[in-house]
Design an enzyme around this catalytic site. Structure first.
Site, PDB file in Angstrom:
ATOM      1  N   ASN A   1       1.074  -1.349   0.278  1.00 36.16           N
ATOM      2  CA  ASN A   1      -0.239  -0.208  -0.401  1.00 36.16           C
ATOM      3  C   ASN A   1       0.880   1.064   0.122  1.00 36.16           C
ATOM      4  O   ASN A   1       1.066   1.927   1.093  1.00 36.16           O
ATOM      5  CB  ASN A   1      -1.511  -0.149   1.309  1.00 36.16           C
ATOM      6  CG  ASN A   1      -2.173   0.994   1.559  1.00 36.16           C
ATOM      7  OD1 ASN A   1      -1.762   2.185   1.118  1.00 36.16           O
ATOM      8  ND2 ASN A   1      -3.100   0.689   0.012  1.00 36.16           N
TER       9      ASN A   1
ATOM     10  N   GLY B   1      -2.468   1.692   5.391  1.00 37.28           N
ATOM     11  CA  GLY B   1      -1.332   2.838   4.810  1.00 37.28           C
ATOM     12  C   GLY B   1      -0.848   3.000   4.046  1.00 37.28           C
ATOM     13  O   GLY B   1      -2.087   3.992   3.990  1.00 37.28           O
TER      14      GLY B   1
ATOM     15  N   ARG C   1      -1.125   4.739   1.224  1.00 45.00           N
ATOM     16  CA  ARG C   1      -2.233   5.152   0.176  1.00 45.00           C
ATOM     17  C   ARG C   1      -3.646   5.711   0.662  1.00 45.00           C
ATOM     18  O   ARG C   1      -3.819   6.177   0.710  1.00 45.00           O
ATOM     19  CB  ARG C   1      -1.687   4.374  -0.874  1.00 45.00           C
ATOM     20  CG  ARG C   1      -2.272   5.000  -2.180  1.00 45.00           C
ATOM     21  CD  ARG C   1      -2.623   3.162  -2.616  1.00 45.00           C
ATOM     22  NE  ARG C   1      -3.707   4.002  -4.183  1.00 45.00           N
ATOM     23  CZ  ARG C   1      -4.920   3.906  -4.686  1.00 45.00           C
ATOM     24  NH1 ARG C   1      -5.972   3.465  -3.580  1.00 45.00           N
ATOM     25  NH2 ARG C   1      -5.176   4.634  -5.828  1.00 45.00           N
ATOM     26  N   CYS C   2      -3.400   4.488   2.006  1.00 45.52           N
ATOM     27  CA  CYS C   2      -5.142   4.380   2.565  1.00 45.52           C
ATOM     28  C   CYS C   2      -5.346   6.406   2.618  1.00 45.52           C
ATOM     29  O   CYS C   2      -6.803   6.365   3.115  1.00 45.52           O
ATOM     30  CB  CYS C   2      -5.325   3.808   3.531  1.00 45.52           C
ATOM     31  SG  CYS C   2      -5.538   1.519   2.499  1.00 45.52           S
ATOM     32  N   MET C   3      -4.255   6.336   3.066  1.00 47.23           N
ATOM     33  CA  MET C   3      -4.278   8.121   4.306  1.00 47.23           C
ATOM     34  C   MET C   3      -4.216   8.968   3.198  1.00 47.23           C
ATOM     35  O   MET C   3      -4.133   9.389   4.481  1.00 47.23           O
ATOM     36  CB  MET C   3      -3.031   7.964   4.978  1.00 47.23           C
ATOM     37  CG  MET C   3      -2.946   6.933   6.269  1.00 47.23           C
ATOM     38  SD  MET C   3      -2.056   7.041   7.517  1.00 47.23           S
ATOM     39  CE  MET C   3      -0.171   6.492   7.004  1.00 47.23           C
TER      40      MET C   3
END
Length: 413
Positions: A358, A401, A403-405
Site C-alpha cells: 500500500n 497504509g 496510500r489509504c491515508m
C-alpha cells in the site's frame, strides 16, 4: 486551474487530502472493534505523531496538504445557513431514531460554537451522559431504562484517517462512494458537503458516482492508470454493479477522458479488503503486488457499448493473460511486477497484512511506505525505487497504509 486533477497514480503529487487521527480512536473498545472495522486499538498520542511525520514528509516534497476537518469547518463557516441541514442529516445517518434523542443530540452539538470543534465532535462520537440530563429524565422511556449512560448515541468514526475511501479523484471529477459498512458510509457526508458548498470546489467538480446509489464502492479499489484507463477492484467492499454504474457514467460524460475500465476481481477477505492493499503502481513501468492474489485474480475489460444512443450498453470481456502482460499491453510498455517481500511466502503474508504493497507514489519512482515492512522496502530499493519510510507502529493497526491515508486532489499532468 482544475480543483481536481488526477490522471495517474505516479505523476508528481501537488495537493492531497488527509485527516489527522482524533479522539474517535479513544472511543474504540474491545466490544466495538469488529463493528467499527478495527483489529486493535491504536495509541492515539503515537498515532498522531506518526501521522504528523507523514504530513511533514509530504510537505518536505512540496505537496500542499489539506485536512478534512479544516475543509469541513470552512464549508460551514462560509455557508452558516447549511449547518442545521447538515446536522439533521448527520443525526439521521448516525441512526438516532428516537425523536427525543434526535432533539437532544441536535441541541448538544449545536451548542458547540467553535466550528472546527463542532466538526471534530461529530467525528468523535457522542455518549448518552453528554446530553442534557434534565431533559433526559423529564420523560422516561424504555430506551432510557435499558441504555447505559456511557453508551454511544452517535458512534465514533475511527476509520476517517483513511481518506482514500469515502471518495476517489478520477480525472477532473470524483467518485463519491457508497461504502461497504454502515459505520463508514457516514464518513462520505463530509465530502458531499465540501464538494457542494466549499468555495474551492463548489460548481467545479464532476461527480461520476454518488453516495445514494444502490451499490457499494470504496476509493481503495480505484486506481488511475492513465488519463484513459481506470483500474477498479471487485473486492470485499466494491460490488460489480457499482463498477457497471460507474462505467456508464464515465463513458457518457463528454468531459471525461476515461474510455477503458479494467476490473480486477480479487478474493473477498479482510487481508485483501481493497485493490490497493494488494497492488499499487510505483513507477512508470513498475508495480508492487502481493503474490497471494495471482492464483485467483480475474481481469475484465469494460468499454462503451455498441449502441451510441444507449446509456446502459457496455462491452465486457474477460482477459485471459498474465497480469504482467495485461498491464504491458494496456500501458504500451514493458511492465515489471515486484512481489511483496520479494515473494517469500511467510514474509509476504506478514508484510502485506501491514500494508507492504500500500504505497503512496508522490512522483515517478518515489514512494512513501511504512518502515515496518523492511523486506519489501529493500526489494523496492533494489529495483531503483526511492523509498521514504515513516513510522507505523500505531497507524498500521487500522489495516491501511500511506496510500489509504491520502486522497490526491491534484497531480501534475
Amino acid at each position: 486551474m482544475n480543483t481536481i486533477n488526477v490522471k495517474s497514480e505516479i505523476k508528481p503529487l501537488k495537493e492531497v487530502l488527509v485527516h489527522r487521527p482524533g479522539k474517535e480512536l479513544l472511543n474504540l473498545t474491545p466490544e466495538t472493534l469488529h463493528r467499527l472495522l478495527f483489529d486493535d486499538i491504536p495509541y492515539l498520542k503515537v498515532a498522531q505523531a506518526e501521522h504528523d511525520e507523514f504530513v511533514q514528509i509530504l510537505r518536505d516534497n512540496d505537496i500542499k496538504v489539506f485536512y478534512l476537518e479544516d475543509l469541513m469547518a470552512e464549508t460551514l463557516d462560509f455557508n452558516p445557513e447549511i449547518k442545521t441541514k447538515f446536522l439533521k442529516q448527520f443525526i439521521e445517518e448516525a441512526g438516532v431514531n428516537t425523536p427525543k434523542y434526535r432533539d437532544l443530540v441536535f441541541d448538544y452539538l449545536m451548542s458547540i460554537e467553535e466550528t472546527k470543534e463542532f466538526v471534530l465532535k461529530t467525528m468523535e462520537g457522542v455518549q448518552i451522559y453528554e446530553l442534557d440530563r434534565e431533559k433526559r429524565v423529564l420523560e422516561k422511556s424504555l430506551v432510557d431504562l435499558v441504555t447505559d449512560e456511557t453508551d454511544f448515541i452517535v458512534e465514533p468514526m475511527p476509520n476517517l484517517y483513511f481518506t482514500r475511501d469515502p471518495f476517489a479523484s478520477v480525472g477532473n471529477g470524483i467518485v463519491l462512494n457508497k461504502m461497504y459498512s454502515v459505520t463508514r458510509n457516514r464518513e462520505t457526508i463530509y465530502a458531499d458537503y465540501i464538494f457542494k458548498y466549499h468555495p474551492k470546489f463548489k460548481g467545479e467538480v464532476e461527480k461520476y458516482f454518488d453516495r445514494d446509489y444502490d451499490w457499494h464502492i470504496e476509493g481503495g479499489d480505484v486506481l488511475n492508470l492513465n488519463e484513459h484507463i481506470l483500474a477498479v477492484g471487485i473486492s470485499q467492499r466494491t460490488e460489480a454493479g457499482a463498477i457497471d454504474k460507474l462505467a456508464k457514467n464515465l463513458f457518457k460524460n463528454p468531459n471525461c477522458e476515461i474510455d477503458i475500465i479494467l476490473a480486477f476481481n480479487i478474493p473477498e477477505s479482510r487481508a485483501f479488503m481493497h485493490l490497493d492493499t494488494v497492488f499499487t503502481q510505483i513507477d512508470v513501468d513498475k508495480f508492487t503486488y502481493h503474490p497471494g492474489i495471482m492464483k485467483t485474480l480475474q481481469v475484465f475489460e469494460i468499454t462503451e457499448g455498441d449502441d451510441p444512443n444507449s446509456d446502459e450498453d457496455l462491452n465486457v470481456k474477460e482477459i485471459n493473460d498474465s497480469l504482467e502482460n495485461i498491464l504491458s499491453k494496456y500501458l504500451g510498455l514493458k511492465v515489471t511486477l515486484i512481489p511483496c517481500a520479494g515473494g517469500d511466502d511467510v514474509a509476504s503474508q506478514r508484510e502485506q497484512w501491514n500494508d507492504g504493497t500500500n504505497t503512496l507514489c508522490i512522483a515517478p519512482g518515489v514512494v512513501v511506505v511504512y518502515n515496518r515492512n523492511n523486506i519489501t522496502n529493500e526489494v523496492l530499493r533494489d529495483h531503483g525505487i526511492k523509498v521514504i519510510e515513516m513510522a507505523s507502529a500505531e497507524l498500521s493497526r487500522g489495516r491501511g497504509g500511506p496510500r489509504c491515508m491520502s486522497m490526491p486532489l491534484i497531480r501534475e499532468d
